[in-house]
Design a protein around this motif. Sequence first.
Motif, PDB file in Angstrom:
ATOM      1  N   ILE A 180      35.782  -2.855  19.359  1.00  0.00           N
ATOM      2  CA  ILE A 180      36.400  -4.142  19.083  1.00  0.00           C
ATOM      3  C   ILE A 180      35.820  -5.153  19.649  1.00  0.00           C
ATOM      4  O   ILE A 180      35.578  -6.264  19.203  1.00  0.00           O
ATOM      5  N   ALA A 181      35.171  -5.179  20.984  1.00  0.00           N
ATOM      6  CA  ALA A 181      34.458  -6.298  21.405  1.00  0.00           C
ATOM      7  C   ALA A 181      33.277  -6.601  20.646  1.00  0.00           C
ATOM      8  O   ALA A 181      33.018  -7.679  20.436  1.00  0.00           O
ATOM      9  N   GLU A 182      32.494  -5.916  20.181  1.00  0.00           N
ATOM     10  CA  GLU A 182      31.545  -5.876  19.112  1.00  0.00           C
ATOM     11  C   GLU A 182      31.792  -6.841  18.035  1.00  0.00           C
ATOM     12  O   GLU A 182      31.110  -7.619  17.361  1.00  0.00           O
ATOM     13  N   GLN A 183      32.959  -6.243  17.215  1.00  0.00           N
ATOM     14  CA  GLN A 183      33.403  -6.596  16.154  1.00  0.00           C
ATOM     15  C   GLN A 183      34.062  -8.257  16.387  1.00  0.00           C
ATOM     16  O   GLN A 183      33.539  -9.310  15.599  1.00  0.00           O
ATOM     17  N   ASN A 184      34.520  -8.509  17.515  1.00  0.00           N
ATOM     18  CA  ASN A 184      35.042  -9.931  17.765  1.00  0.00           C
ATOM     19  C   ASN A 184      34.015 -10.743  18.086  1.00  0.00           C
ATOM     20  O   ASN A 184      33.897 -12.091  17.818  1.00  0.00           O
ATOM     21  N   GLN A 185      32.699 -10.247  18.705  1.00  0.00           N
ATOM     22  CA  GLN A 185      31.507 -10.971  18.955  1.00  0.00           C
ATOM     23  C   GLN A 185      30.888 -11.470  17.694  1.00  0.00           C
ATOM     24  O   GLN A 185      30.468 -12.517  17.455  1.00  0.00           O
ATOM     25  N   LEU A 186      30.989 -10.334  16.578  1.00  0.00           N
ATOM     26  CA  LEU A 186      30.438 -10.576  15.302  1.00  0.00           C
ATOM     27  C   LEU A 186      31.242 -11.772  14.686  1.00  0.00           C
ATOM     28  O   LEU A 186      30.599 -12.513  13.881  1.00  0.00           O
ATOM     29  N   LYS A 187      32.272 -11.635  14.854  1.00  0.00           N
ATOM     30  CA  LYS A 187      33.392 -12.601  14.050  1.00  0.00           C
ATOM     31  C   LYS A 187      33.040 -14.001  14.624  1.00  0.00           C
ATOM     32  O   LYS A 187      32.972 -14.966  13.827  1.00  0.00           O
ATOM     33  N   LYS A 188      32.836 -14.193  16.038  1.00  0.00           N
ATOM     34  CA  LYS A 188      32.637 -15.271  16.597  1.00  0.00           C
ATOM     35  C   LYS A 188      31.116 -16.040  16.138  1.00  0.00           C
ATOM     36  O   LYS A 188      31.045 -17.072  15.846  1.00  0.00           O
ATOM     37  N   GLU A 189      30.166 -15.072  16.307  1.00  0.00           N
ATOM     38  CA  GLU A 189      28.630 -15.453  15.997  1.00  0.00           C
ATOM     39  C   GLU A 189      28.743 -15.966  14.322  1.00  0.00           C
ATOM     40  O   GLU A 189      28.262 -17.069  13.842  1.00  0.00           O
ATOM     41  N   THR A 190      29.456 -15.287  13.429  1.00  0.00           N
ATOM     42  CA  THR A 190      29.839 -15.873  12.024  1.00  0.00           C
ATOM     43  C   THR A 190      30.337 -17.004  11.842  1.00  0.00           C
ATOM     44  O   THR A 190      29.778 -17.946  11.024  1.00  0.00           O
ATOM     45  N   ALA A 191      31.408 -17.172  12.625  1.00  0.00           N
ATOM     46  CA  ALA A 191      32.318 -18.349  12.653  1.00  0.00           C
ATOM     47  C   ALA A 191      31.425 -19.596  13.082  1.00  0.00           C
ATOM     48  O   ALA A 191      31.485 -20.711  12.455  1.00  0.00           O
ATOM     49  N   TYR A 192      30.383 -19.347  14.102  1.00  0.00           N
ATOM     50  CA  TYR A 192      29.577 -20.603  14.559  1.00  0.00           C
ATOM     51  C   TYR A 192      28.688 -20.938  13.401  1.00  0.00           C
ATOM     52  O   TYR A 192      28.653 -22.235  13.277  1.00  0.00           O
ATOM     53  N   LYS A 193      28.288 -20.005  12.770  1.00  0.00           N
ATOM     54  CA  LYS A 193      27.264 -20.331  11.731  1.00  0.00           C
ATOM     55  C   LYS A 193      27.850 -21.063  10.510  1.00  0.00           C
ATOM     56  O   LYS A 193      27.440 -22.078  10.040  1.00  0.00           O
ATOM     57  N   GLN A 194      29.258 -20.832  10.497  1.00  0.00           N
ATOM     58  CA  GLN A 194      29.948 -21.618   9.500  1.00  0.00           C
ATOM     59  C   GLN A 194      30.291 -22.740   9.825  1.00  0.00           C
ATOM     60  O   GLN A 194      30.330 -23.728   8.914  1.00  0.00           O
ATOM     61  N   SER A 197      13.413 -27.374  15.201  1.00  0.00           N
ATOM     62  CA  SER A 197      12.454 -28.047  16.266  1.00  0.00           C
ATOM     63  C   SER A 197      12.978 -27.934  17.622  1.00  0.00           C
ATOM     64  O   SER A 197      12.464 -28.351  18.635  1.00  0.00           O
ATOM     65  N   GLY A 198      14.319 -27.260  17.781  1.00  0.00           N
ATOM     66  CA  GLY A 198      14.936 -27.001  19.134  1.00  0.00           C
ATOM     67  C   GLY A 198      15.771 -28.406  19.646  1.00  0.00           C
ATOM     68  O   GLY A 198      16.403 -28.524  20.476  1.00  0.00           O
ATOM     69  N   ASN A 199      15.938 -29.396  18.635  1.00  0.00           N
ATOM     70  CA  ASN A 199      16.827 -30.308  18.975  1.00  0.00           C
ATOM     71  C   ASN A 199      18.229 -29.865  18.681  1.00  0.00           C
ATOM     72  O   ASN A 199      18.620 -29.502  17.743  1.00  0.00           O
ATOM     73  N   VAL A 200      19.016 -30.467  19.988  1.00  0.00           N
ATOM     74  CA  VAL A 200      20.445 -30.259  19.642  1.00  0.00           C
ATOM     75  C   VAL A 200      21.225 -31.018  18.514  1.00  0.00           C
ATOM     76  O   VAL A 200      21.204 -32.503  18.534  1.00  0.00           O
ATOM     77  N   ILE A 201      21.937 -30.608  17.488  1.00  0.00           N
ATOM     78  CA  ILE A 201      22.447 -31.640  16.316  1.00  0.00           C
ATOM     79  C   ILE A 201      23.812 -31.348  16.458  1.00  0.00           C
ATOM     80  O   ILE A 201      24.625 -32.301  15.768  1.00  0.00           O
ATOM     81  N   ALA A 202      24.519 -30.565  17.311  1.00  0.00           N
ATOM     82  CA  ALA A 202      25.975 -30.268  16.992  1.00  0.00           C
ATOM     83  C   ALA A 202      26.312 -29.243  18.228  1.00  0.00           C
ATOM     84  O   ALA A 202      25.383 -28.710  19.011  1.00  0.00           O
ATOM     85  N   TYR A 203      27.605 -29.037  18.534  1.00  0.00           N
ATOM     86  CA  TYR A 203      28.081 -27.944  19.491  1.00  0.00           C
ATOM     87  C   TYR A 203      29.089 -27.088  18.707  1.00  0.00           C
ATOM     88  O   TYR A 203      30.022 -27.809  17.720  1.00  0.00           O
ATOM     89  N   ALA A 204      29.117 -25.822  18.539  1.00  0.00           N
ATOM     90  CA  ALA A 204      30.018 -24.772  18.501  1.00  0.00           C
ATOM     91  C   ALA A 204      30.954 -24.342  19.684  1.00  0.00           C
ATOM     92  O   ALA A 204      30.578 -23.948  20.806  1.00  0.00           O
ATOM     93  N   ASN A 264      42.935 -18.261  17.226  1.00  0.00           N
ATOM     94  CA  ASN A 264      41.642 -18.324  17.566  1.00  0.00           C
ATOM     95  C   ASN A 264      40.849 -18.934  16.387  1.00  0.00           C
ATOM     96  O   ASN A 264      40.836 -18.770  15.333  1.00  0.00           O
ATOM     97  N   MET A 265      40.176 -19.983  16.871  1.00  0.00           N
ATOM     98  CA  MET A 265      39.460 -20.815  15.845  1.00  0.00           C
ATOM     99  C   MET A 265      37.896 -21.099  16.384  1.00  0.00           C
ATOM    100  O   MET A 265      37.670 -21.277  17.620  1.00  0.00           O
ATOM    101  N   SER A 266      37.007 -21.533  15.528  1.00  0.00           N
ATOM    102  CA  SER A 266      35.794 -22.021  15.961  1.00  0.00           C
ATOM    103  C   SER A 266      35.651 -23.492  15.249  1.00  0.00           C
ATOM    104  O   SER A 266      36.140 -23.754  14.229  1.00  0.00           O
ATOM    105  N   LEU A 267      35.043 -24.385  16.126  1.00  0.00           N
ATOM    106  CA  LEU A 267      35.141 -25.890  15.875  1.00  0.00           C
ATOM    107  C   LEU A 267      33.682 -26.322  15.957  1.00  0.00           C
ATOM    108  O   LEU A 267      33.018 -26.086  17.080  1.00  0.00           O
ATOM    109  N   GLY A 268      33.092 -26.807  15.049  1.00  0.00           N
ATOM    110  CA  GLY A 268      31.677 -27.480  14.833  1.00  0.00           C
ATOM    111  C   GLY A 268      31.790 -29.104  15.266  1.00  0.00           C
ATOM    112  O   GLY A 268      32.396 -29.706  14.474  1.00  0.00           O
TER     113      GLY A 268
END
Length: 206
Positions: free
Chosen positions: A35-49, A94-101, A115-119
């Motif tokens: 469950i922890a792995e699945q939740n982490q994957l969901k979070k990582e996917t949401a960050y990319k979105q 290039s390693g420049n910060v363009i936003a925050y997740a 629970n949500m992800s915000l960019g």
Amino acid sequence: MKSDKIIKNALILFGIAVILSALLGIVNEITKDRIAEQNQLKKETAYKQVCQEAATIPEDDELKALVEQSAGALKEKGFEGIEINDARPAMDASGNVIAYALDITTANGYGGDINMSLGISTDGTITGLEIISNSETAGLGANCAKDTFKGQFAGKQSEELTYVKTGDAGDSEINAISSATITTKAVTGAVNAGLYFAYECIGVGK
């Protein structure tokens, strides 16, 4: 004899209970990790979105420290029942910060936690919102996960957003979900908490 039989049966039942408890504990340990792995994957996917232009979204010790210190600041600002769980820099090739997740949870939903992800870009513009999980009413509050609602947040540049029920949202407004004001308020409040964290704690838009 009768008492011996009762004691024997009690010991047997006790033994069965101990075995079942042990098996349940093993199963819980196995499923907990999955469950922890699945939740982490969901979070990582949401960050990319929510930060689609980012090449990488790594963990960051300084942001972790800000997250750990954020609870008191949010409460003092009036953001009750809202928690910033995680914050990461979104970097270009290039390693420049363009936003925050940000990973945010609000307990103020009609059905409980949302629970949500915000960019949020470095100039304070919302780059996206993803609803990771919710327990809202199907066909009503659960519509917070639909693009027709969450898609309204992308492109907004304001330190605070409000919602309207007229269907005619302005630059710092979003249209409420029909017949789901509590859910709308909960999500908008969580986004505002994220904006406050980004502007005041991280320092975006400055």
